[in-house]
Motif scaffolding. Structure first.
Motif, PDB file in Angstrom:
ATOM      1  N   GLU A  77       0.827  -1.210   0.000  1.00  0.00           N
ATOM      2  CA  GLU A  77       0.000   0.000   0.000  1.00  0.00           C
ATOM      3  C   GLU A  77       0.866   1.266   0.000  1.00  0.00           C
ATOM      4  O   GLU A  77       0.591   2.213  -0.746  1.00  0.00           O
ATOM      5  N   GLU A 127       2.401   1.835  -3.427  1.00  0.00           N
ATOM      6  CA  GLU A 127       1.457   2.402  -4.406  1.00  0.00           C
ATOM      7  C   GLU A 127       1.342   3.920  -4.254  1.00  0.00           C
ATOM      8  O   GLU A 127       1.299   4.646  -5.250  1.00  0.00           O
ATOM      9  N   SER A 178       3.886  -2.163  -8.864  1.00  0.00           N
ATOM     10  CA  SER A 178       4.140  -0.755  -8.554  1.00  0.00           C
ATOM     11  C   SER A 178       5.623  -0.512  -8.274  1.00  0.00           C
ATOM     12  O   SER A 178       6.179   0.532  -8.654  1.00  0.00           O
TER      13      SER A 178
END
Length: 547
Positions: free
Chosen positions: A482, A485, A525
């Motif tokens: 997370e 990203e 990513s």
């Protein structure tokens, strides 16, 4: 004969005793003088070796640390040298350059002695553990040209910090201070931060390995600080210390404008500390390198850092401060220095201005008065010329009085001219000072991010983030997928913004290190971040060879 010999011996004894008395009398004033000199405080001269030893003696230290020149590796290095072959041969030829064989010492007995090295000197083990101060000199054997001071592995208390204060403030070429594992405390850190601004050429401060319980590291980068590179590796800094650094690093009123590189590797900074550092990055526009390697930063801290690098909404306090700055920027008092600039220009002098009707009427009246005065003066000169032959018939004393009056008048005219010139110079100085003040205000406005263009989204003002930071190291943290990203979005936003706006000094991130985080190497990513950052990295060399 015996009596004469005894008399001579007695005389010699009296003479020797008198001589010893004279010597004692001559010696006692020296001892008194030394005692008086020891009571007086020592005044530093600027020679670091002499000043440091004298101050340590004055503090009656049992063991005085030695001051030595920092050792350097030998200049001559041997090894394998690779040379490119000719055009016909594509292979590389490796030429081994061997060291000359050491000269063995042959003692007188004929036995071959052990070979002694010539590139370094050996010392007993106890010498390496004794406290010492290593310095680097700009000019050899000149202790007033100290450029770097290195203290490693022994405690610096408040008295030693005071001696360093007296010595370092007089060194004009000192630019680097390295205090590694010196047991700094809150009090010693406060005294260090107080006198470091007095070292005018100091730029680099390294305080690695010092665990301070109070964590008052923010005092080193205050408003008066001149430090450009600060290293605080392995200092046990937690979220409290990081919050103090973030508050001083960037705020609305007085952000730090000197610090360029900040190294906080190997500490205990978590998400709260990373959030405070990101809050400091919002208002800071001078920091170019931030190293947070080996901390405890997770996804929340990475999100806040990526928000400060991409774009963020202004808080209520920031919007109020922005309105104040805009009102001050658009006020007529702020625009007044522009007239002084026009006054200095050659094309349009400051005296030429648009005049109203009242000014024109005043000018006409003054012109008429001048014409009348001119006529009166012409009539007076005519009468004086007619009366001149009568005065010449009179006494000679009147002529001498006239000459004296003329001299007095010329002197008064010269004095008035000098006073006018002085007044003009004062006015010029005032205009120059006002121009300099306006320039400094404009520079501060350019660096203030609150005056940049904003976008209104959902009732909030959004502003572009920090693009002066070019190096960010977040390796060996606890950033997951997370957080990666969010960092990818920040990098994409910066690339699009720099392609649209070519703003000097706002290139965005050029190197982003994310190694050894709990993210698999196959993460999409992460791959995209690497693909975007490789062309920006100035040290990146592409493997594709042009035909």
């Amino acid at each position: 004969m015996g009596k004469k010999v005894e008399k001579n011996l007695s005389k010699d004894r009296h003479l020797s005793s008198a001589h010893h008395e004279d010597e004692s009398l001559t010696k006692t004033p020296e001892i008194l003088h030394d005692a008086d000199s020891s009571e007086q405080p020592y005044k530093c001269v600027g020679n670091f070796l002499v000043d440091f030893t004298e101050l340590c003696k004055q503090n009656s230290m049992a063991v005085i640390p030695s001051v030595t020149v920092r050792p350097k590796p030998p200049a001559g290095q041997s090894g394998s040298v690779e040379l490119k072959s000719s055009k016909k041969e594509d292979k590389k030829q490796v030429i081994q350059v061997h060291d000359p064989e050491p000269d063995t010492e042959h003692p007188e007995d004929g036995e071959v002695g052990e070979w002694l090295p010539k590139t370094y000197t050996t010392k007993p083990k106890s010498e390496y553990f004794k406290p010492s101060v290593q310095v680097e000199l700009d000019v050899a054997e000149r202790w007033d040209t100290v450029t770097e001071v290195h203290v490693r592995g022994w405690k610096i208390d408040t008295s030693m910090m005071e001696t360093f204060r007296q010595c370092w403030t007089l060194l004009e070429r000192l630019h680097t201070i390295n205090l590694w594992n010196t047991g700094l405390t809150e009090a010693s850190l406060v005294s260090l931060a107080a006198f470091l601004p007095l070292c005018l050429h100091l730029r680099n401060v390294i305080l690695d390995g010092n665990n301070v319980k109070g964590e008052n590291w923010s005092e080193l980068i205050g408003a008066d600080s001149l430090i450009q590179m600060l290293s605080l590796r392995h200092c046990g800094i937690t979220d409290t210390g990081a919050c103090g650094i973030g508050r001083v690093l960037g705020n609305m009123k007085a952000p730090n404008t000197k610090l360029i590189s900040l190294n906080l590797s190997g500490n205990l900074i978590g998400d709260v500390g990373a959030e405070s550092l990101a809050w400091g990055l919002r208002m800071n526009r001078t920091l170019m390198a931030l190293t947070l390697l080996g901390n405890n930063i997770g996804n929340k801290g990475a999100m806040k850092i990526s928000e400060a690098l991409s774009r963020f909404p202004l808080s209520h306090e920031e919007t109020v401060e922005r309105r104040k700055l805009l009102s001050d920027h658009s006020s007529p008092e702020r625009k007044s220095p522009a007239l002084s600039r026009r006054a200095e220009s050659k094309d349009r002098p400051g005296s030429v201005r648009s005049m109203t009707t009242t000014d024109k009427t005043k000018l006409k009246q003054s012109a008429k008065k001048k014409e009348v005065k001119g006529k009166d003066t012409k009539d007076e000169t005519k009468t004086v010329k007619k009366e001149e032959p009568r005065e010449s018939r009179g006494s000679k004393t009147k002529g001498s009085l006239k000459a004296a009056l003329q001299l007095m008048a010329s002197a008064s005219v010269a004095e008035s001219a000098k006073s006018q010139n002085k007044a003009k110079e004062k006015k010029k100085e005032k205009t120059k000072s006002s121009v300099n003040e306006s320039d400094s205000q404009e520079l501060s406005d350019q660096m203030n991010p609150l005056l940049e263009t904003t976008d209104l989204l959902d009732g909030n003002l959004w502003i572009a983030g920090n693009r002066t930071l070019i190096l960010l190291n977040l390796s060996r943290n606890k950033i997951g997928a997370e957080g990666i990203e969010h960092l990818l979005r920040a990098v994409q936003y910066q690339t699009t913004l720099t392609s649209l706006e070519h703003k000097p000094g706002a290139m965005g991130l050029m190197r982003l290190a994310l190694n050894k985080n709990p993210v698999p190497a196959d993460n999409e990513s992460l791959k995209k971040i690497l693909d975007l950052m490789q062309p920006k990295d100035p040290f990146y060399i592409s493997s594709v060879v042009a035909p």
